[in-house]
Design a protein around this motif. Structure first.
Motif, mmCIF file in Angstrom:
data_model
loop_
_atom_site.group_PDB
_atom_site.id
_atom_site.type_symbol
_atom_site.label_atom_id
_atom_site.label_comp_id
_atom_site.label_asym_id
_atom_site.label_seq_id
_atom_site.Cartn_x
_atom_site.Cartn_y
_atom_site.Cartn_z
ATOM 1 N N LYS A 162 0.680 -1.370 -0.014
ATOM 2 C CA LYS A 162 -0.002 -0.010 -0.090
ATOM 3 C C LYS A 162 0.704 1.161 0.024
ATOM 4 C CE LYS A 162 -3.749 2.238 2.431
ATOM 5 N NZ LYS A 162 -4.800 2.219 3.751
ATOM 6 N N GLU A 163 1.882 1.121 0.660
ATOM 7 C CA GLU A 163 3.035 2.416 0.966
ATOM 8 C C GLU A 163 3.559 2.618 -0.521
ATOM 9 O OE1 GLU A 163 4.645 5.569 2.151
ATOM 10 O OE2 GLU A 163 3.087 4.509 3.244
ATOM 11 N N LEU A 164 3.986 1.320 -1.045
ATOM 12 C CA LEU A 164 4.832 1.562 -2.332
ATOM 13 C C LEU A 164 4.029 1.945 -3.367
ATOM 14 C CD1 LEU A 164 6.839 -1.806 -2.397
ATOM 15 C CD2 LEU A 164 7.660 0.472 -2.088
ATOM 16 N N ALA A 165 2.676 1.741 -3.441
ATOM 17 C CA ALA A 165 1.597 2.089 -4.318
ATOM 18 C C ALA A 165 1.538 3.666 -4.388
ATOM 19 C CB ALA A 165 0.351 1.394 -4.264
ATOM 20 N N LYS A 166 1.847 4.379 -3.296
ATOM 21 C CA LYS A 166 1.633 5.768 -3.124
ATOM 22 C C LYS A 166 2.431 6.542 -4.121
ATOM 23 C CE LYS A 166 0.229 5.887 1.772
ATOM 24 N NZ LYS A 166 0.716 6.640 2.813
ATOM 25 N N GLU A 167 2.122 7.699 -4.669
ATOM 26 C CA GLU A 167 3.181 8.542 -5.608
ATOM 27 C C GLU A 167 4.311 8.737 -5.038
ATOM 28 O OE1 GLU A 167 2.618 12.648 -8.083
ATOM 29 O OE2 GLU A 167 0.885 11.692 -7.169
ATOM 30 N N ASP A 168 4.553 9.083 -3.717
ATOM 31 C CA ASP A 168 5.828 9.327 -3.315
ATOM 32 C C ASP A 168 5.854 8.538 -1.924
ATOM 33 O OD1 ASP A 168 8.101 10.565 -2.671
ATOM 34 O OD2 ASP A 168 7.379 12.147 -1.622
ATOM 35 N N PRO A 169 6.238 7.214 -2.074
ATOM 36 C CA PRO A 169 6.368 6.310 -0.702
ATOM 37 C C PRO A 169 7.423 6.800 0.022
ATOM 38 C CG PRO A 169 7.160 5.119 -2.884
ATOM 39 C CD PRO A 169 6.527 6.697 -3.399
ATOM 40 N N ASP A 170 7.134 6.715 1.141
ATOM 41 C CA ASP A 170 8.114 7.208 2.320
ATOM 42 C C ASP A 170 8.953 6.033 2.799
ATOM 43 O OD1 ASP A 170 9.637 8.025 4.640
ATOM 44 O OD2 ASP A 170 7.834 9.418 5.325
ATOM 45 N N SER A 175 23.539 -2.509 9.960
ATOM 46 C CA SER A 175 23.360 -2.774 11.509
ATOM 47 C C SER A 175 21.781 -2.366 11.687
ATOM 48 C CB SER A 175 24.310 -1.927 12.400
ATOM 49 O OG SER A 175 23.907 -0.564 11.935
ATOM 50 N N SER A 176 21.101 -1.863 10.753
ATOM 51 C CA SER A 176 19.670 -1.209 10.886
ATOM 52 C C SER A 176 18.821 -1.638 9.783
ATOM 53 C CB SER A 176 19.397 -0.267 11.634
ATOM 54 O OG SER A 176 19.808 0.970 10.495
ATOM 55 N N VAL A 177 17.608 -1.849 10.006
ATOM 56 C CA VAL A 177 16.562 -2.009 8.754
ATOM 57 C C VAL A 177 16.518 -0.647 8.142
ATOM 58 C CG1 VAL A 177 14.137 -2.171 8.174
ATOM 59 C CG2 VAL A 177 15.140 -3.787 9.873
ATOM 60 N N GLU A 178 16.635 0.404 8.805
ATOM 61 C CA GLU A 178 16.480 1.650 7.918
ATOM 62 C C GLU A 178 17.861 1.701 6.962
ATOM 63 O OE1 GLU A 178 16.366 1.163 11.428
ATOM 64 O OE2 GLU A 178 14.465 2.045 11.679
ATOM 65 N N GLN A 179 19.163 1.311 7.556
ATOM 66 C CA GLN A 179 20.125 1.475 6.637
ATOM 67 C C GLN A 179 20.052 0.328 5.397
ATOM 68 O OE1 GLN A 179 23.428 0.043 9.507
ATOM 69 N NE2 GLN A 179 24.290 2.306 9.283
ATOM 70 N N ALA A 180 19.517 -0.729 5.527
ATOM 71 C CA ALA A 180 19.228 -1.539 4.409
ATOM 72 C C ALA A 180 17.956 -1.014 3.749
ATOM 73 C CB ALA A 180 18.540 -2.947 5.022
ATOM 74 N N VAL A 181 17.095 -0.442 3.905
ATOM 75 C CA VAL A 181 15.991 0.030 3.059
ATOM 76 C C VAL A 181 16.819 1.168 2.356
ATOM 77 C CG1 VAL A 181 13.888 1.330 3.157
ATOM 78 C CG2 VAL A 181 14.073 -0.520 4.595
ATOM 79 N N SER A 182 17.534 2.036 2.819
ATOM 80 C CA SER A 182 18.305 3.118 2.142
ATOM 81 C C SER A 182 19.031 2.652 1.302
ATOM 82 C CB SER A 182 18.972 4.088 3.425
ATOM 83 O OG SER A 182 19.737 5.137 2.921
ATOM 84 N N LEU A 183 19.875 1.559 1.471
ATOM 85 C CA LEU A 183 20.986 1.399 0.635
ATOM 86 C C LEU A 183 20.195 0.484 -0.697
ATOM 87 C CD1 LEU A 183 24.243 1.274 -0.090
ATOM 88 C CD2 LEU A 183 24.154 -0.983 1.244
ATOM 89 N N LEU A 184 19.298 -0.565 -0.124
ATOM 90 C CA LEU A 184 18.806 -1.291 -1.177
ATOM 91 C C LEU A 184 17.564 -0.894 -2.025
ATOM 92 C CD1 LEU A 184 18.453 -4.682 1.026
ATOM 93 C CD2 LEU A 184 20.342 -4.191 -0.688
ATOM 94 N N GLY A 185 16.835 0.248 -1.248
ATOM 95 C CA GLY A 185 15.874 0.693 -2.068
ATOM 96 C C GLY A 185 14.244 0.148 -1.338
ATOM 97 N N MET A 186 13.189 0.619 -1.544
ATOM 98 C CA MET A 186 12.018 0.212 -1.046
ATOM 99 C C MET A 186 11.473 -0.915 -1.451
ATOM 100 S SD MET A 186 10.274 3.879 -0.177
ATOM 101 C CE MET A 186 10.682 4.651 -1.727
ATOM 102 N N ARG A 187 11.662 -1.053 -2.793
ATOM 103 C CA ARG A 187 11.129 -2.147 -3.503
ATOM 104 C C ARG A 187 11.861 -3.241 -3.317
ATOM 105 N NH1 ARG A 187 6.583 -0.826 -6.225
ATOM 106 N NH2 ARG A 187 6.336 1.418 -6.891
ATOM 107 N N SER A 188 13.303 -3.185 -3.356
ATOM 108 C CA SER A 188 14.097 -4.390 -3.163
ATOM 109 C C SER A 188 13.967 -5.147 -1.811
ATOM 110 C CB SER A 188 15.680 -3.927 -3.258
ATOM 111 O OG SER A 188 15.810 -3.529 -4.487
ATOM 112 N N ALA A 189 13.786 -4.235 -0.737
ATOM 113 C CA ALA A 189 13.562 -4.452 0.552
ATOM 114 C C ALA A 189 12.362 -5.229 0.767
ATOM 115 C CB ALA A 189 13.895 -3.362 1.544
ATOM 116 N N THR A 190 11.519 -4.837 0.217
ATOM 117 C CA THR A 190 9.681 -5.681 0.132
ATOM 118 C C THR A 190 10.024 -6.710 -0.447
ATOM 119 O OG1 THR A 190 8.845 -3.129 0.238
ATOM 120 C CG2 THR A 190 7.454 -5.258 -0.487
#
Length: 306
Positions: free
Chosen positions: A57-65, A99-114
């Motif tokens: 649902k978040e990824l489907a937004k125009e500007d996902p966070d 060391s954190s999920v935030e780092q992983a999401v930032s480096l990999l990208g939201m779709r890759s993490a999902t």
């Protein structure tokens, strides 16, 4: 020429080279209703967990966070730990440890993490009895990691899709293991048959097959179309001969996964892989791997596994 485990002793063959540019063309698949009904007879596809629904649902937004994505993943301690274990695997090829999920999401990208989360959640949804599926999931994780590493060596290689595909491609097997008490006998029988794919043996013994079932599960979990298509055809060598059947990117995922399973089975576990004998030459042609590149990959992966 089919490339088999004989290359463990040396790499003396002359292979065609020339990497193919990945094409993001997607083609809709139509499976007849009667085939779907037969495939799913007595089988329940697990529903998507709520956290995955929220992520999509978040990824489907125009500007996902990305902060929302990280927060949703971090909300489950077990899931966040599994994500970090996955991305910090040597096969995943990150330059530094997360060391954190935030780092992983930032480096990999939201779709890759999902996509990584999707694979981990599906494992939980089809866990089976305690310990009964550990070997299956351990192999799936290793193949996914190897596939991710192989993708890194290909120009514009689909690393994240390759990892997700590695986790998902045999999900139908996990379901059939729980459905049919004699399914392990089917697997053992299929491994000894070189001239026919496992899906044909499954059809004869169980009136269903894990590739079609896996495709339906992937569609139900809203995986990218290219991954769904790859799952449907990953035991069909002829798909490489007819470029109208599916996209070039799906073929690349199939080829990467076939090579990853080949390395995993024949070089890391010293066991036969009949699927590679059927499609090894086509997979290598699709990836455009030269002899020296194949040997370098084999050496790298053996060191990582050791």
């Amino acid at each position: 020429m089919v490339v088999t485990g004989s290359h463990q002793a040396g790499c003396g063959a002359s292979w065609r080279c020339g990497h193919r540019r990945l094409v993001r063309d997607e083609m809709p698949k139509l499976i007849p209703p009667e085939v779907i009904e037969k495939t799913l007879k007595g089988i329940a596809i697990p529903s998507r967990p709520q956290v995955l629904v929220q992520l999509h649902k978040e990824l489907a937004k125009e500007d996902p966070d990305p902060r929302v994505i990280a927060r949703l993943i971090s909300g489950d301690v077990g899931l966040s730990a599994a994500v970090l274990k996955t991305v910090n695997s040597p096969f995943f090829g990150l330059s530094r440890r997360m060391s954190s999920v935030e780092q992983a999401v930032s480096l990999l990208g939201m779709r890759s993490a999902t996509q990584i989360v999707t694979g981990l959640l599906l494992r939980t949804a089809i866990a089976g009895k305690a310990g009964s599926m550990e070997r299956f999931w351990d192999s799936a994780e290793k193949v996914a990691g190897i596939a991710s590493h192989i993708a890194l060596t290909i120009p514009q290689g689909p690393r994240d899709e390759a990892y997700c595909f590695g986790l998902f491609h045999d999900i139908g097997i996990a379901i059939l293991m729980q459905k049919f008490p004699d399914y392990r006998q089917t697997l053992a029988m299929a491994e000894q048959i070189i001239d026919r794919p496992i899906t044909a043996v499954e059809e004869e013994r169980h009136a269903t097959d894990h590739a079609t079932l896996g495709y339906l599960v992937a569609k139900g979990w809203f995986l990218p179309e290219v991954i769904c298509d790859g799952i449907l055809y990953h035991h069909d060598p002829s798909v490489f001969d007819d470029r109208e059947v599916t996209s070039s990117q799906a073929l690349t995922l199939i080829a990467i996964n076939a090579l990853a399973e080949h390395f995993h089975d024949e070089y890391l576990h010293l066991r036969h892989n009949s699927n590679w004998q059927r499609m090894g030459d086509r997979a290598l042609d699709q990836l455009g791997l030269r002899e020296d590149e194949y040997c370098d990959l084999r050496e790298d992966l053996t060191k990582m596994a050791g």
